[in-house]
Design a protein around this motif. Structure first.
Motif, PDB file in Angstrom:
ATOM      1  N   ASN A  55      34.057  41.981  39.616  1.00  0.00           N
ATOM      2  CA  ASN A  55      35.339  41.891  40.151  1.00  0.00           C
ATOM      3  C   ASN A  55      36.342  41.860  38.936  1.00  0.00           C
ATOM      4  N   VAL A  76      40.781  36.850  41.566  1.00  0.00           N
ATOM      5  CA  VAL A  76      39.911  37.912  41.705  1.00  0.00           C
ATOM      6  C   VAL A  76      38.409  37.499  42.267  1.00  0.00           C
ATOM      7  N   GLY A  88      35.353  35.899  44.071  1.00  0.00           N
ATOM      8  CA  GLY A  88      34.616  35.786  45.415  1.00  0.00           C
ATOM      9  C   GLY A  88      34.435  34.318  45.848  1.00  0.00           C
ATOM     10  N   SER A 120      36.810  45.658  38.698  1.00  0.00           N
ATOM     11  CA  SER A 120      37.604  46.297  39.658  1.00  0.00           C
ATOM     12  C   SER A 120      39.128  46.005  39.781  1.00  0.00           C
ATOM     13  N   ILE A 179      33.061  34.252  39.996  1.00  0.00           N
ATOM     14  CA  ILE A 179      33.536  35.613  39.506  1.00  0.00           C
ATOM     15  C   ILE A 179      32.624  36.304  38.880  1.00  0.00           C
TER      16      ILE A 179
END
Length: 323
Positions: free
Chosen positions: A317, A204, A206, A320, A313
């Motif tokens: 995140n 999860v 980015g 979602s 993170i």
């Protein structure tokens, strides 16, 4: 006389249904239930369920419960089975046939062909001495006093008993197999429990161009746009792939309050926090969420592996992702 839809009448129906269920519990043949559960546990192939009408829907539900709790199971439509689908059945399989009366024609027609395939057959019924009980290898009698329906026709008590029996046996089988929470979660990846037990930080986080990376030699004023525009609320100060520290929008407010405008010309290497909380990409995402909360709440964590920055993170995140 009370209306049939009045609270008093409805309560009376529920009490009557309770009495029918009590009759079921008081007359169960528990040894049959044990034999059934052992047959499912010992099955080396697939546990097939079949039924017609309402019993067919209950058969599908019980099969789905077994699948979700760790047993390989499939619903087999009896009509389709007689037109080719029985080809999926083998001598390693268990075929469980549900019928209140034990005389459902479609199921009785299926029996000789399933036997020819070598499958072990189990009949589930509410009529002792029925054809289904006599024709199968094992049988389970589900005691039924009568249907709640005033005509004793609509299957509203028999189906409740079938569901109660099947799902309770599924739990017994699940416990006998020592199914763990992690194994259960693997069967429910889209559910909240599954996500909490399966998803890792690396799933999860980015990364790539979404990372707000800055040099320790960069001045604060040169990085203000990056700090405010990348949506993370922070800058990650790196030398190559090595994370040296972080600088947050909270740090900006504190620095401006303490040092005034002169802080804008200072280098990030002088202002950054050199001991940020970090997480490993293999850590469970739910554990990362807990790490964000203590000792003081934060909304992001750098993801670091062997000293190298791998991503970031954020609380966004995690939310979602359904955690």
């Amino acid at each position: 006389m009370a209306s049939p839809s009045s609270a008093e009448s409805i309560k009376s129906l529920f009490q009557e249904q309770h009495g029918f269920l009590t009759h079921f519990f008081e007359n169960c043949e528990w040894d049959q239930f044990e034999t059934f559960c052992k047959a499912v546990i010992d099955c080396k192939g697939t546990v097939f369920f079949s039924g017609v009408g309402k019993s067919g829907f209950i058969a599908q539900k019980i099969s789905m419960t077994l699948v979700s709790t760790g047993t390989k199971s499939v619903f087999l439509n009896p009509t389709d089975a007689l037109h080719g689908d029985i080809g999926i059945v083998s001598e390693h399989d268990l075929l469980i046939l549900l019928s209140k009366s034990g005389s459902t024609e479609e199921l009785l027609k299926l029996i000789p062909y399933a036997k020819a395939k070598g499958a072990k057959l189990v009949g589930i019924h509410s009529q002792k001495g029925c054809k289904l009980a006599l024709a199968t290898d094992l049988n389970v009698h589900l005691p039924l006093l009568r249907e709640l329906c005033p005509f004793d026709l609509a299957p509203v008590t028999s189906t409740a008993i079938q569901m109660l029996w099947g799902d309770t046996c599924a739990v017994a089988i699940m416990q006998a197999k020592n199914l763990t929470m992690d194994e259960y979660a693997m069967n429910h990846p889209a559910g909240r429990i599954g996500k909490r037990l399966i998803l890792k930080v690396g799933d999860v986080m980015g990364g790539g161009t979404s990372l707000p990376i800055s040099s320790p030699d960069a001045t604060l004023i040169s990085e203000l746009v990056k700090l405010s525009s990348m949506g993370c609320g922070c800058l990650m100060i790196c030398e190559g792939e090595k994370l040296l520290g972080v600088f947050t929008d909270g740090d900006l407010r504190r620095c401006l309050g303490d040092k005034g405008g002169d802080v804008l010309e200072m280098k990030l290497g002088e202002l950054m926090c050199k001991t940020p909380r970090t997480v490993d990409p293999e850590m469970k995402a739910v554990d990362a969420m807990q790490k964000m909360e203590k000792p003081t709440p934060v909304t992001f964590l750098p993801v670091v592996k062997d000293g190298s920055l791998k991503g970031i993170i954020t609380l966004h995140n995690l939310v979602s992702a359904g955690l």
